[in-house]
Design an enzyme around this catalytic site. Structure first.
Site: not given
Ligand code: AMP
Length: 211
Positions: A84, A156, A167, A123, A13
């Site tokens: 999400r 990360r 996740r 990553r 993404k």
């Molecule tokens: P990402 O970088 O998109 O993988 O997001 C990392 C973390 O941020 C996720 O595992 C969630 O804890 C939080 N997060 C990101 N986007 C959302 C969302 N739309 N709703 C809830 N938590 C989010």
């Protein structure tokens, strides 16, 4: 162009949002990046969300609402990581309705669990500018150093083996229902995201031409 990208963590993404943003001249908005920045800066919001993020679970919808209402650009956008879950889909619809604008397309980047585990465990991310690398498929020129800004490359916290599995589960339970929802609305574009990133990007852009 108003787009949403859906996909499991590691489905590409962030990478595709950046490429599409350049291609269409639309702003890429990554909710994960916004939240990570808040955690890094130890803000009140950052303190509120960090435990959820480290565990790999979703932060509460009320918190997401507050952030997205502030950060959703008035002009064209590419949303990465929001919505999400179905509640967030409704949240987005109500925000867009108030503005009198509509989504053009929702792109689902489809990847198997095995590929996700392989991608996320290799990553690396620049501590400084957020650029993404992979130790096997996209290594930096100099190990541990960002090609773009010279910053240190780190893993990360939520890319640990246990959190990756968590996740994935969170994605299946919360985010996958959005795929059917948007398919029924005629907005979904499903893309095989197991290919190389340039091929995936081409497939997305070509699908727009076909419509
Ligand atoms: P990402 O970088 O998109 O993988 O997001 C990392 C973390 O941020 C996720 O595992 C969630 O804890 C939080 N997060 C990101 N986007 C959302 C969302 N739309 N709703 C809830 N938590 C989010």
């Amino acid at each position: 162009m108003k787009l949403v990208l859906i996909g499991a963590p590691g489905s590409g993404k962030g990478t595709q949002a950046e490429k599409l943003s350049r291609h269409f001249g639309a702003r890429a908005v990554s909710l994960g990046d916004i939240l990570r920045e808040e955690v890094k800066n130890k803000t009140d919001l950052g303190r509120k969300v960090e435990q959820y993020m480290f565990k790999g679970v979703l932060v509460p919808d009320e918190v997401v609402k507050e952030v997205i209402e502030k950060k959703l650009p008035a002009e064209d956008f590419i949303l990465d990581g929001f919505p999400r879950n179905i509640q967030q889909v409704e949240m987005l619809e109500s925000i867009l309705e108030k503005k009198g604008v509509y989504l053009d397309r929702v792109i689902y980047l489809k990847v198997s669990r095995e590929v996700i585990i392989e991608r996320l465990s290799g990553r690396r991310v620049c501590k400084n500018c957020g650029a993404l690398y992979h130790i096997k498929t996209m290594p930096p020129k100099k190990e541990g150093i960002c090609d773009r800004c010279g910053g240190e490359l780190i893993i990360r916290k939520d890319d640990s083996a246990e959190t990756i599995k968590k996740r994935w589960q969170v994605f299946i339970e919360n985010s996958l229902p959005m795929v059917d929802y948007y398919r029924n609305k005629g907005l979904l574009l499903e893309i095989n995201s197991e290919e190389d990133k340039d091929k995936v990007f081409k497939d997305i852009v070509n699908s727009f031409k076909k419509r």
